[in-house]
Design a protein around this motif. Structure first.
Motif, PDB file in Angstrom:
ATOM      1  N   ARG A  90      35.870 -12.293  -3.259  1.00  0.00           N
ATOM      2  CA  ARG A  90      35.477 -12.965  -4.542  1.00  0.00           C
ATOM      3  C   ARG A  90      33.838 -13.012  -4.648  1.00  0.00           C
ATOM      4  NH1 ARG A  90      41.406 -13.485  -6.960  1.00  0.00           N
ATOM      5  NH2 ARG A  90      40.204 -14.553  -8.331  1.00  0.00           N
ATOM      6  N   ARG A  92      31.308 -12.710  -3.130  1.00  0.00           N
ATOM      7  CA  ARG A  92      30.532 -11.889  -3.283  1.00  0.00           C
ATOM      8  C   ARG A  92      30.321 -11.336  -4.715  1.00  0.00           C
ATOM      9  NH1 ARG A  92      31.765 -10.985   2.020  1.00  0.00           N
ATOM     10  NH2 ARG A  92      33.086  -9.522   2.295  1.00  0.00           N
ATOM     11  N   ARG A  93      31.490 -10.841  -5.178  1.00  0.00           N
ATOM     12  CA  ARG A  93      31.295  -9.640  -5.904  1.00  0.00           C
ATOM     13  C   ARG A  93      31.271 -10.266  -7.646  1.00  0.00           C
ATOM     14  NH1 ARG A  93      36.251  -9.729 -10.603  1.00  0.00           N
ATOM     15  NH2 ARG A  93      36.032  -7.540 -11.340  1.00  0.00           N
ATOM     16  N   SER A 118      24.101 -13.508  -2.212  1.00  0.00           N
ATOM     17  CA  SER A 118      24.652 -12.470  -1.277  1.00  0.00           C
ATOM     18  C   SER A 118      24.902 -12.077   0.338  1.00  0.00           C
ATOM     19  CB  SER A 118      24.479 -11.708  -2.160  1.00  0.00           C
ATOM     20  OG  SER A 118      25.409 -11.444  -3.350  1.00  0.00           O
ATOM     21  N   SER A 123      27.121  -9.769   1.901  1.00  0.00           N
ATOM     22  CA  SER A 123      26.976  -8.900   1.479  1.00  0.00           C
ATOM     23  C   SER A 123      25.157  -8.282   1.104  1.00  0.00           C
ATOM     24  CB  SER A 123      27.588  -9.331   0.268  1.00  0.00           C
ATOM     25  OG  SER A 123      27.550  -7.747  -0.323  1.00  0.00           O
TER      26      SER A 123
END
Length: 398
Positions: A90, A92-93, A118, A123
């Motif tokens: 979440r 990273r999103r 990130s 990520s």
């Protein structure tokens, strides 16, 4: 956008009552309540606040507000405790939404900083793209190397293509060939088991052959080209053994990658697309917008060159324009052959006039062959590649 968090007890009570009421709430009302309650009950309400901020951004579709809303979502997600389900995913999103908004707004330095955050959170993909866009290809390649384990069967083919492209752009051609050999090997295995279309194998083999040629490995290049012709001959004779509808992304990505030597070098001050990455799934919004916005200028340049005696310059400029048109054609969902084929036909016509440069005709015929394969004209694609192959011994001697 930060909030003071100095909410009095009455404000907190009103927020709780509002959410417990029987009347349906607007998104704005829910968002206001979550802002208050996330300060006093972060464990319960921070995830709800992040979701509502994303929902609000989608609802408004206002680029001017995206930086604010996604920035608030990122700030809230940074405060997640370990108890939040899929906390890292979440976060990273949220960071992904924020950096996308920053790049769209032209705030590239800030966007890159969020990509670095990130990457630290696990990520790394967007940071690798951003590094490549700024000409830091070696750094992008090293970033991939730190995250892709040797022989990792779960790595995406797109990641491998991107990694090989970064290595190649950094001048590390042997390493690039090692990585791209995995792409070709996986494609061979999938095609042999009828788990992937033969067309995809042809495009990858053609790119691999070009890389082998550039690395001065003629025997291996010749072998890859023979294999390419064999697979394409099979397609021309009996068609595709598996059904497919939309794999042109592979073709157009590899086409653009093959055109990188004709493009200027990217720098942090003048970023350019990370060729080898699909524009929709990877390029930063600011770079993508600039790339497609360059098409009218290229059309004017090509028109001017047609009226000149500079045939070599026209051939190069026309191919650069064709690559841009092909990317626009694929990313815009344009599948009508007639809207793009004239560009490839013109490339063959122009190259055919350049008697002193048979290599230009080989490239133009190969380009058109790969396009015809993308629109399922297998017989014509094979004929073009046969014609290109017949010219290669001449190219080798010149």
């Amino acid at each position: 956008m930060a909030h003071s968090g100095n909410f009095d007890a009455e404000t907190v009570l009103r927020a709780r009552v509002l959410l417990l009421g029987s009347e349906p709430l607007t998104l704005g009302e829910r968002l206001g309540a979550y802002r208050v309650l996330a300060e006093v009950s972060p464990r319960a309400y921070l995830p709800k606040l992040v979701d509502a901020l994303f929902e609000r951004a989608v609802e408004l579709r206002d680029p001017g507000l995206d930086v604010v809303l996604y920035g608030q979502a990122a700030d809230a997600a940074r405060r997640f405790g370990a108890e939040v389900p899929d906390r890292k995913g979440r976060l990273r999103r949220a960071l992904g939404g924020y950096e996308h908004a920053l790049f769209t707004a032209g705030r590239r330095a800030e966007g890159r900083a969020v990509c670095e955050e990130s990457a630290a959170a696990g990520s790394y993909g967007r940071l690798a793209v951003v590094l490549a866009e700024e000409g830091c290809h070696g750094e992008a390649a090293d970033l991939h190397a730190r995250h892709v384990a040797p022989g990792d069967a779960d790595v995406s083919v797109w990641t491998l293509i991107e990694w090989a492209a970064a290595l190649d752009a950094a001048g590390r051609h042997e390493e690039a060939l090692e990585v791209f050999a995995r792409v070709v090997g996986d494609a061979r295995e999938a095609a042999a088991g009828d788990r992937a279309p033969l067309a995809s194998l042809v495009w990858k083999l053609e790119r691999y052959a070009g890389m082998l040629g550039a690395a001065a490995r003629p025997a291996e290049e010749a072998g890859a080209r023979r294999e390419t012709l064999t697979v394409l001959a099979r397609l021309a004779a009996s068609g595709e053994p598996v059904s497919w509808s939309n794999i042109q992304a592979t073709w157009v990505t590899l086409l653009a990658l093959s055109g990188r030597p004709d493009e200027p070098a990217a720098t942090p001050q003048a970023p350019l697309p990370a060729l080898g990455v699909h524009p929709v799934h990877g390029w930063s919004p600011d770079v993508r917008e600039g790339w497609f916005a360059s098409i009218p200028a290229f059309e004017r340049r090509v028109a001017a060159l047609r009226a000149s005696d500079d045939l070599p310059g026209l051939i190069v400029a026309q191919r650069r324009l064709t690559v841009r048109r092909a990317l626009r054609w694929e990313t815009a969902g344009r599948r009508a052959e007639e809207s793009l084929r004239p560009s490839f036909d013109e490339g063959v016509d122009l190259a055919g006039r350049a008697a002193a440069d048979p290599g230009a005709l080989v490239r133009a015929l190969t380009d058109r062959s790969m396009f015809l394969l993308a629109v399922k004209r297998y017989g014509e694609a094979h004929a073009d590649l046969v014609a290109a192959a017949a010219l290669r011994p001449i190219v080798t001697r010149t």
